[in-house]
Design an enzyme around this catalytic site. Structure first.
Site, PDB file in Angstrom:
ATOM      1  N   ASN A 383      46.867  29.718  39.518  1.00 42.06           N
ATOM      2  CA  ASN A 383      45.845  30.681  39.898  1.00 42.06           C
ATOM      3  C   ASN A 383      44.773  30.822  38.824  1.00 42.06           C
ATOM      4  O   ASN A 383      43.645  30.409  39.005  1.00 42.06           O
ATOM      5  CB  ASN A 383      46.498  32.029  40.212  1.00 42.06           C
ATOM      6  CG  ASN A 383      45.564  32.939  41.004  1.00 42.06           C
ATOM      7  OD1 ASN A 383      44.365  32.695  41.075  1.00 42.06           O
ATOM      8  ND2 ASN A 383      46.097  33.982  41.579  1.00 42.06           N
ATOM      9  N   ASP A 384      45.169  31.364  37.673  1.00 39.99           N
ATOM     10  CA  ASP A 384      44.171  31.637  36.640  1.00 39.99           C
ATOM     11  C   ASP A 384      43.425  30.383  36.188  1.00 39.99           C
ATOM     12  O   ASP A 384      42.232  30.440  35.903  1.00 39.99           O
ATOM     13  CB  ASP A 384      44.840  32.276  35.416  1.00 39.99           C
ATOM     14  CG  ASP A 384      45.467  33.617  35.770  1.00 39.99           C
ATOM     15  OD1 ASP A 384      44.932  34.287  36.668  1.00 39.99           O
ATOM     16  OD2 ASP A 384      46.482  33.973  35.160  1.00 39.99           O
ATOM     17  N   VAL A 385      44.114  29.242  36.165  1.00 40.44           N
ATOM     18  CA  VAL A 385      43.501  28.029  35.615  1.00 40.44           C
ATOM     19  C   VAL A 385      42.483  27.408  36.566  1.00 40.44           C
ATOM     20  O   VAL A 385      41.816  26.440  36.215  1.00 40.44           O
ATOM     21  CB  VAL A 385      44.562  26.969  35.226  1.00 40.44           C
ATOM     22  CG1 VAL A 385      45.463  27.511  34.132  1.00 40.44           C
ATOM     23  CG2 VAL A 385      45.355  26.519  36.426  1.00 40.44           C
ATOM     24  N   ALA A 424      47.343  36.524  34.486  1.00 39.47           N
ATOM     25  CA  ALA A 424      46.361  37.315  33.765  1.00 39.47           C
ATOM     26  C   ALA A 424      45.928  38.535  34.574  1.00 39.47           C
ATOM     27  O   ALA A 424      45.245  39.411  34.056  1.00 39.47           O
ATOM     28  CB  ALA A 424      45.138  36.465  33.406  1.00 39.47           C
TER      29      ALA A 424
END
Lengths: 457, 108
Positions: A383-385, A424
């Site tokens: 997700n965050d990446v 995050a």
């Protein structure tokens, strides 16, 4: 064994440690490098026992070594690969704790006559304790025993500064006027500081903190080596302190985060990012069949594995899918973000475990130009990446982190368990993009269904 | 070396070790960051030796107990560290079958 031979033995062990770090820096030599390090540790220990130092409590000492070794070996053997980062954090913490304890004992036995030795003792107690309690908190965060979000204590910044000032002041006072109660107070203060230091760090920054605490432990070991007059401890500790510092900087660079912002108020304060207003917006969800058809008729597919893949233990099914697509003539690559998983390089370890050929794993810089010519990107548990907020939203905690440019592909498929944001804790705009399709469910179940559907396509 | 102060000698070792530490890990690919961190973590487990030294010289019950605890923690760090690093690296070993032979590209 006389003094000279002891020192030569330590020198051999030191060289082996240097070779170990050197070997660990290249994939071909890494495993042998680690074994050389282990050999160095064995030689160092044997040399110590043969060196003729007083060994009063020999039976107890050997028992403690045996029990500790057994605990270490068994937990290292049993841990799941997904949980490895927290085990490393824990090992680091106990190492720091050991260094702090050693200095406390040395102080109780010898006291403080020599100012230099006393300074080193105080340094070890403080830094070792910070490393110990800080590592325990990172362990709890990674294990998700406690929240992975930054924990903001009311007026936490001021409390932290106050504790830091008190710790430094106490350390100086202790060097000037050695008193046992002060040493105990300092120990407690340093432990509290370690907790306060790590609490406000957000989940995505935890790996950087582990690496930094690793360097801290190295330095405290070096300082305790000075107190005890042991050259091997000085060299080994300093090596780790130096290489750990460099590694911390490299990791921070890989995440595009200046180290200072990680440590001082990283993600502090307003985090939720995007205000969470988007949660009710419509998303396009599809079935395993839809996904299978999209993939099966694509000419170029990029797979983006994330931590969710590892948690679901879906690496093998993903590889099966990739193999099937390749057999159909689809060009398949894996895009590996430097911090995919929980630590830099973690995803490579997890995929290697599933026998994914090394050369199919493409690093971020290598794969990013290819997204624009890609038909379908399959994001599994990441997700965050891939969150474009890192490029656009200055208020986002991950702003500035280099990401995989999946939004440039023709179509994006997300396999997700829920709409819950990533580690995050930030909303991901791509999820609401019209070219994105979501397939909800456990990554392993979903992939298995896609594989079955693909067989019928 | 004649007459070199013992403290200066230790300082020299310390400073040179810093440079060696920087030098050996420069230019590490991100792929190896995790094993490298874990391996470095194992190396500082050598603090075990410090635990043995202080416990060997201790006589009070408090000192001995704390010393044994330090040995226990140090041994966990040292042995666990090397074993877990080996487990990570085990997976990097080249496969026995010739992996690159499998065609994974276009069928053009």
């Amino acid at each position: 064994m006389n003094g000279t031979w002891t020192q030569i033995g330590y020198l051999v062990a030191s060289v082996l440690f240097i070779l170990a770090l050197k070997g660990l820096s290249s994939p071909r030599t890494a495993r042998n490098g680690n074994l050389l390090g282990a050999l160095g540790a064995v030689i160092g220990t044997v040399v110590l026992f043969l060196s003729g130092i007083p060994l009063n409590n020999l039976a107890l000492i050997i028992a403690a070594i045996a029990v500790g070794s057994a605990i270490g070996a068994v937990s290292a053997r049993r841990v799941k690969m997904t949980q490895m980062p927290q085990l490393v954090a824990l090992f680091n913490g106990v190492g720091g704790g050991a260094a702090a304890l050693i200095s406390v004992i040395e102080y109780l036995e010898v006291g403080g006559e020599d100012t230099l030795a006393l300074t080193a003792t105080v340094f070890t107690v403080v830094v070792g304790s910070v490393s110990f309690s800080g590592s325990i908190v990172t362990f709890l965060k990674l294990q998700e025993v406690m929240t992975t979000r930054p924990v903001i204590v009311p007026a936490g910044k001021y409390v932290t500064i106050l504790v830091a000032v008190a710790t430094i002041g106490g350390a100086i006072w202790l060097v000037v006027a050695p008193q046992t109660w002060l040493l105990v107070a300092l120990l407690v203060l340093a432990l509290v500081f370690g907790v306060l230091f790590v609490l406000p760090v957000g989940g995505a920054d935890v790996p950087i903190v582990i690496s930094l605490l690793n360097a801290f432990t190295g330095l405290s070991v070096a300082a305790s080596g000075y107190v005890l007059g042991n050259v091997l401890l000085i060299i080994a500790g300093t090596l780790v302190g130096a290489s750990g510092t460099l590694l911390t900087r490299e990791m921070a660079k890989a995440m595009g985060r200046p180290i200072t912002s990680t440590l001082f108020g990283a993600f502090s304060g307003t985090t939720a990012g995007g205000g969470g207003s988007g949660s009710d917006r419509p998303v396009r969800s599809g079935s395993a069949n839809d996904v299978a058809i999209m993939l099966g008729f694509a000419s170029k597919v990029i797979l983006v594995p994330g931590y969710g893949l590892a948690v679901a233990q879906a690496q093998n099914v993903l590889r099966e899918l990739a193999d099937m697509l390749a057999e159909r003539g689809v060009e398949v690559d894996y895009a590996i973000h430097p911090v995919a998983g929980r630590m830099p390089g973690h995803m490579n370890v997890l995929l290697a475990e599933a026998s994914v050929p090394y050369e199919q794993l493409k690093e971020m810089d290598e794969i990013n130009p290819e997204f624009s010519s890609t038909d379908v990107v399959l994001v599994v548990g990441a997700n965050d990446v891939v969150n474009p907020a890192a490029r656009t939203d200055k208020s986002a905690p991950i702003y500035g982190m280099p990401i995989l440019n999946v939004d440039q592909a023709q179509q994006v498929v997300f396999l997700k368990r829920s709409m819950r944001p990533g580690f995050a804790g930030i909303e991901n705009e791509i999820l609401y993009d019209p070219k994105t399709m979501l397939l909800f469910g456990d990554a392993k179940d979903s992939l298995t269904k896609v594989v079955a559907a693909l067989k019928a396509v | 070396m004649e007459g070199m102060d013992a403290n200066v000698a230790l300082l020299a070792i310390f400073v040179l070790s810093i440079f060696v530490g920087f030098e050996v890990v420069s230019k590490v690919s991100t792929v190896l960051h995790t094993p490298l961190m874990s391996g470095a973590n194992a190396i500082h487990g050598i603090v075990l030796l410090g635990g043995i030294i202080v416990t060997g010289a201790a006589d009070g019950a408090l000192e001995i107990s704390l010393g044994l605890l330090a040995i226990l923690l140090g041994a966990i760090n040292l042995v666990g560290g090397f074993v877990v690093t080996d487990r990570m690296l085990e997976m990097f070993k080249p496969k026995t079958k010739p992996a690159p032979a499998r065609e994974s590209g276009s069928d053009a």
